[in-house]
Design a protein around this motif. Structure first.
Motif, PDB file in Angstrom:
ATOM      1  N   UNK A  93       0.695  -1.235  -0.061  1.00 46.61           N
ATOM      2  CA  UNK A  93       0.011   0.129  -0.067  1.00 46.61           C
ATOM      3  C   UNK A  93       1.015   1.374  -0.002  1.00 46.61           C
ATOM      4  N   UNK A  94       1.776   1.145   0.936  1.00 45.56           N
ATOM      5  CA  UNK A  94       2.898   2.292   0.835  1.00 45.56           C
ATOM      6  C   UNK A  94       3.581   2.736  -0.295  1.00 45.56           C
ATOM      7  N   UNK A 102       1.029  11.684  -2.693  1.00 47.91           N
ATOM      8  CA  UNK A 102       0.598  12.501  -1.583  1.00 47.91           C
ATOM      9  C   UNK A 102       1.747  12.700  -0.650  1.00 47.91           C
ATOM     10  N   UNK A 103       2.708  11.717  -0.588  1.00 43.56           N
ATOM     11  CA  UNK A 103       3.919  11.977   0.282  1.00 43.56           C
ATOM     12  C   UNK A 103       4.774  12.822  -0.375  1.00 43.56           C
ATOM     13  N   UNK A 104       5.023  12.813  -1.532  1.00 39.76           N
ATOM     14  CA  UNK A 104       5.971  13.808  -2.297  1.00 39.76           C
ATOM     15  C   UNK A 104       5.500  15.136  -2.358  1.00 39.76           C
ATOM     16  N   UNK A 105       4.114  15.211  -2.401  1.00 38.03           N
ATOM     17  CA  UNK A 105       3.494  16.631  -2.660  1.00 38.03           C
ATOM     18  C   UNK A 105       3.395  17.160  -0.895  1.00 38.03           C
ATOM     19  N   UNK A 106       3.708  16.492   0.078  1.00 41.79           N
ATOM     20  CA  UNK A 106       3.427  16.772   1.445  1.00 41.79           C
ATOM     21  C   UNK A 106       2.067  17.041   1.756  1.00 41.79           C
ATOM     22  N   UNK A 107       1.006  16.343   1.358  1.00 44.11           N
ATOM     23  CA  UNK A 107      -0.253  16.371   1.703  1.00 44.11           C
ATOM     24  C   UNK A 107      -0.315  15.614   3.074  1.00 44.11           C
ATOM     25  N   UNK A 108       0.512  14.722   3.281  1.00 45.34           N
ATOM     26  CA  UNK A 108       0.334  13.825   4.572  1.00 45.34           C
ATOM     27  C   UNK A 108       1.850  13.537   4.570  1.00 45.34           C
ATOM     28  N   UNK A 114       0.882   5.559   8.590  1.00 45.13           N
ATOM     29  CA  UNK A 114       1.082   4.225   9.698  1.00 45.13           C
ATOM     30  C   UNK A 114      -0.062   4.353  10.493  1.00 45.13           C
ATOM     31  N   UNK A 115      -0.271   5.618  11.107  1.00 42.07           N
ATOM     32  CA  UNK A 115      -1.728   5.861  12.147  1.00 42.07           C
ATOM     33  C   UNK A 115      -2.920   5.326  11.495  1.00 42.07           C
ATOM     34  N   UNK A 120      -7.075   1.186  11.092  1.00 39.70           N
ATOM     35  CA  UNK A 120      -8.016   0.343  10.333  1.00 39.70           C
ATOM     36  C   UNK A 120      -7.957  -1.143  10.791  1.00 39.70           C
ATOM     37  N   UNK A 121      -6.587  -1.757  11.013  1.00 40.47           N
ATOM     38  CA  UNK A 121      -6.332  -3.181  11.123  1.00 40.47           C
ATOM     39  C   UNK A 121      -5.568  -3.322  12.454  1.00 40.47           C
TER      40      UNK A 121
END
Length: 440
Positions: A93-94, A102-108, A114-115, A120-121
């Protein structure tokens, strides 16, 4: 954290209109604006976390999707990521291009992902199914929306403050318009890069449809399929993408005689992942291969010869039988899952008692060498679940008894050295040994 984002992106960014506006305020006015914004965002973030993130989301929970297009896209992405299976791991998934963007654009951040995965599981080691995959995407979408809400709140607070008649704040109108246009262009670019957006409200039937279609990459109910029925076309059982994947794997790994062999199959990355996640064990895979080559011999070669486990590494299978074996593998995993769901502590104890009697040939004491010859132990060692040091430590901690048979009631002398009577553990010690192994 979001506070650092606010201070860095708003106050220190001299190219931003809202930074320009904020910097024109007096120190006390700017402080008051920031306090209002931070206070609002703290409350808003707290409320969002209390209402949208569940500590444990059940896999049968339905969610609302904004459109059939969004749902179809997630369904297709899940099939590609899971390679037609029913689950995907955290690492898969990662590595998904959507998450990487999303990570590259720093949205999260990676910690955000991870959290949300753990919410979720419960564990990064636990894979997720299609329903959880959709839920996780919804949570990520809502997380990204928090930053958008913060930007809107900053704009509103700045507008309210700079429009206050009590403040006489000189603003370079030409620069402000240029900055606004630049900001609008940046927003348009960001909007064009967002491929999926999952909102809150739609009817339950659409979510149910996602669960009912193509969860395992199948186009039919596999429970009713006999994979060894030659009247069935196995290529019609799985969906097209998964068939392409299987064909590519087979063609890349079969020998010059167009047959695939067990050792290659056992090292397949898909199989190795199943072994690591405990979905199957090596004995199941060997039995599966044995069943396949015997069915091939019976159906294709019209032979009544029965192969045994010693033949599994020398008999290869055709592409058609490889596809059929994958159908049988899915059925086998369902059988294992159902069996584990109904397994009780008494069932486990009975299994260990039966293994003890087999290893000792119905004697009362199990020796260390007999333990090391146990197939279950060797599988745990091969899979890296335990080490030889773990086994020795647990063995040494269990009380021993001497084996008092007619051949070793007393010390046996052989040439110049002596062999002491053997020692071992009872059935109670064997049960304790396995309980300790399960805790590792």
């Amino acid at each position: 954290c979001w506070k650092d984002k606010l201070l860095t992106n708003v106050i220190n960014d001299s190219s931003s209109k809202k930074a320009k506006d904020l910097l024109t305020l007096s120190e006390s006015q700017a402080y008051e604006v920031l306090c209002d914004i931070l206070s609002y965002h703290c409350n808003n973030t707290t409320n969002n976390h209390n209402t949208t993130i569940n500590p444990s989301i059940p896999t049968n929970k339905t969610i609302n999707i904004s459109s059939n297009e969004d749902l179809k896209y997630l369904n297709q992405q899940f099939e590609l990521l899971s390679l037609g299976k029913s689950i995907i791991s955290y690492n898969t998934f990662i590595a998904w291009s959507e998450i990487q963007a999303l990570l590259a654009d720093e949205y999260c951040t990676i910690d955000d992902i991870k959290n949300l995965w753990i919410n979720t599981c419960n564990s990064l080691k636990t894979p997720i199914d299609l329903n959880q995959f959709i839920l996780l995407n919804k949570e990520i979408d809502e997380l990204v929306d928090i930053d958008d809400e913060l930007d809107d709140e900053i704009d509103n607070e700045l507008d309210n403050t700079t429009n206050n008649k009590e403040l006489d704040i000189p603003i370079d109108e030409e620069i402000s318009i240029a900055m606004k246009n630049e900001l609008d262009n940046e927003i348009d670019i960001l909007d064009s890069e967002i491929d999926i957006e999952i909102n809150d409200v739609i009817n339950q039937e659409i979510a149910n449809e996602a669960l009912d279609s193509n969860i395992l990459g199948l186009v039919t109910e596999i429970e009713s399929i006999d994979p060894w029925d030659l009247t069935i076309n196995p290529l019609k059982i799985f969906n097209e993408d998964f068939i392409i994947y299987l064909k590519k794997y087979f063609n890349s790994n079969c020998k010059s005689n167009d047959l695939l062999y067990y050792d290659t199959f056992a090292n397949w990355i898909d199989i190795q992942q199943m072994l690591r996640e405990g979905q199957v064990d090596s004995s199941c895979l060997k039995d599966l291969w044995l069943e396949t080559i015997n069915q091939q011999n019976k159906l294709i070669n019209k032979s009544f010869h029965i192969y045994t486990l010693k033949d599994i590494k020398t008999i290869g299978i055709t592409y058609d039988m490889f596809i059929r074996m994958n159908i049988r593998l899915d059925l086998l995993m369902d059988e294992i899952e159902e069996a584990l769901a109904t397994l009780t502590d008494k069932d486990i104890e009975n299994y260990y008692r039966k293994e003890f009697n087999t290893l000792t040939k119905n004697q009362s004491i199990l020796t260390y060498n007999q333990l090391l010859n146990w197939q279950d132990i060797n599988e745990l060692l091969d899979n890296g679940d335990v080490t030889n040091e773990d086994i020795d430590r647990i063995w040494n901690a269990i009380p021993k008894q001497l084996i008092t048979t007619s051949t070793n009631k007393q010390t046996i002398k052989t040439k110049k050295r002596q062999i002491e009577p053997l020692e071992g553990i009872t059935i109670d010690g064997f049960l304790a040994f396995n309980n300790a192994l399960e805790d590792i």
